[in-house]
Design a protein around this motif. Structure first.
Motif, PDB file in Angstrom:
ATOM      1  N   TRP A  36       0.845  -1.209   0.000  1.00 13.21           N
ATOM      2  CA  TRP A  36       0.000   0.000   0.000  1.00 13.21           C
ATOM      3  C   TRP A  36       0.877   1.254   0.000  1.00 13.21           C
ATOM      4  O   TRP A  36       0.684   2.171  -0.786  1.00 13.21           O
ATOM      5  N   ASN A  37       1.862   1.284   0.894  1.00 15.07           N
ATOM      6  CA  ASN A  37       2.754   2.446   0.977  1.00 15.07           C
ATOM      7  C   ASN A  37       3.554   2.617  -0.308  1.00 15.07           C
ATOM      8  O   ASN A  37       3.748   3.740  -0.785  1.00 15.07           O
ATOM      9  N   ALA A  38       4.031   1.499  -0.855  1.00 12.12           N
ATOM     10  CA  ALA A  38       4.795   1.559  -2.102  1.00 12.12           C
ATOM     11  C   ALA A  38       3.936   2.127  -3.229  1.00 12.12           C
ATOM     12  O   ALA A  38       4.413   2.896  -4.062  1.00 12.12           O
ATOM     13  N   HIS A  39       2.661   1.762  -3.230  1.00 13.81           N
ATOM     14  CA  HIS A  39       1.777   2.265  -4.278  1.00 13.81           C
ATOM     15  C   HIS A  39       1.553   3.766  -4.136  1.00 13.81           C
ATOM     16  O   HIS A  39       1.487   4.497  -5.122  1.00 13.81           O
ATOM     17  N   GLY A  40       1.448   4.223  -2.890  1.00 12.62           N
ATOM     18  CA  GLY A  40       1.317   5.659  -2.651  1.00 12.62           C
ATOM     19  C   GLY A  40       2.527   6.405  -3.187  1.00 12.62           C
ATOM     20  O   GLY A  40       2.406   7.426  -3.873  1.00 12.62           O
ATOM     21  N   GLU A  41       3.708   5.879  -2.886  1.00 16.54           N
ATOM     22  CA  GLU A  41       4.957   6.479  -3.367  1.00 16.54           C
ATOM     23  C   GLU A  41       5.031   6.436  -4.892  1.00 16.54           C
ATOM     24  O   GLU A  41       5.474   7.390  -5.531  1.00 16.54           O
ATOM     25  N   ALA A  42       4.638   5.307  -5.451  1.00 12.14           N
ATOM     26  CA  ALA A  42       4.711   5.126  -6.904  1.00 12.14           C
ATOM     27  C   ALA A  42       3.851   6.156  -7.615  1.00 12.14           C
ATOM     28  O   ALA A  42       4.266   6.750  -8.615  1.00 12.14           O
ATOM     29  N   LEU A  43       2.633   6.370  -7.095  1.00 16.75           N
ATOM     30  CA  LEU A  43       1.733   7.347  -7.718  1.00 16.75           C
ATOM     31  C   LEU A  43       2.321   8.751  -7.624  1.00 16.75           C
ATOM     32  O   LEU A  43       2.372   9.478  -8.608  1.00 16.75           O
ATOM     33  N   ALA A  44       2.779   9.114  -6.418  1.00 14.91           N
ATOM     34  CA  ALA A  44       3.333  10.453  -6.225  1.00 14.91           C
ATOM     35  C   ALA A  44       4.533  10.669  -7.141  1.00 14.91           C
ATOM     36  O   ALA A  44       4.658  11.719  -7.785  1.00 14.91           O
ATOM     37  N   GLY A  45       5.410   9.664  -7.217  1.00 17.96           N
ATOM     38  CA  GLY A  45       6.600   9.772  -8.052  1.00 17.96           C
ATOM     39  C   GLY A  45       6.246   9.904  -9.522  1.00 17.96           C
ATOM     40  O   GLY A  45       6.845  10.707 -10.247  1.00 17.96           O
ATOM     41  N   MET A  46       5.264   9.119  -9.970  1.00 19.62           N
ATOM     42  CA  MET A  46       4.883   9.139 -11.386  1.00 19.62           C
ATOM     43  C   MET A  46       4.205  10.454 -11.746  1.00 19.62           C
ATOM     44  O   MET A  46       4.459  11.019 -12.807  1.00 19.62           O
TER      45      MET A  46
END
Ligand SMILES: [Zn+2]
Length: 137
Positions: free
Chosen positions: A93-103
């Motif tokens: 879940w946290n990785a997905h949050g980071e992934a979205l923000a980064g993208m």
């Protein structure tokens, strides 16, 4: 034209693919090491860990509860069609949050009108994820 539909591996709801987060599985050649990562991280993670991406995807609602449920009930293993170690739903879940923000950041910096629809879609997912925090079941 119909939007492609996918099933959430947590709650089994069928929703437009654009409204779901996509997780991928990375594998070592011998199949021993396994990593589940957000689709946005596939390229960097496979390079960093020397793993290859399988073609299979797991789609999850932007809801913490769906990550928890999928991990508890083997939804990820089912989607990836293999036996695998338990997925840590909080970490993914946290990785997905980071992934979205980064993208979103990357697309905004590269600019251009062509990226606008993608930024909009990712921003909507990020907003849904933020709204879902605190509603953990
Ligand atoms: Zn769901």
């Amino acid at each position: 034209m119909h939007a492609p539909m996918r099933t959430c591996v947590g709650c089994r709801a069928v929703r437009p693919q654009a409204e779901l987060l996509r997780a991928r599985i990375l594998l070592a050649d011998d199949g021993e090491k396994v990593l589940v990562v957000p689709d946005e991280f596939v390229r960097t993670c496979s390079k960093r860990h020397g793993l290859s991406a399988s073609g299979r995807s797991a789609y999850v609602c932007p809801a913490r509860a769906c990550y928890e449920r999928a991990a508890r009930r083997g939804g990820f293993a089912r989607a990836f069609a293999r036996k695998m170690p338990a997925v840590d739903p909080a970490a993914l879940w946290n990785a997905h949050g980071e992934a979205l923000a980064g993208m979103i950041d990357l697309l905004n910096r590269s600019g251009g009108i062509a990226t606008a629809p993608r930024v909009q879609r990712l921003a909507a997912l990020a907003t849904a994820m933020r709204a879902a925090v605190g509603r953990v079941s």
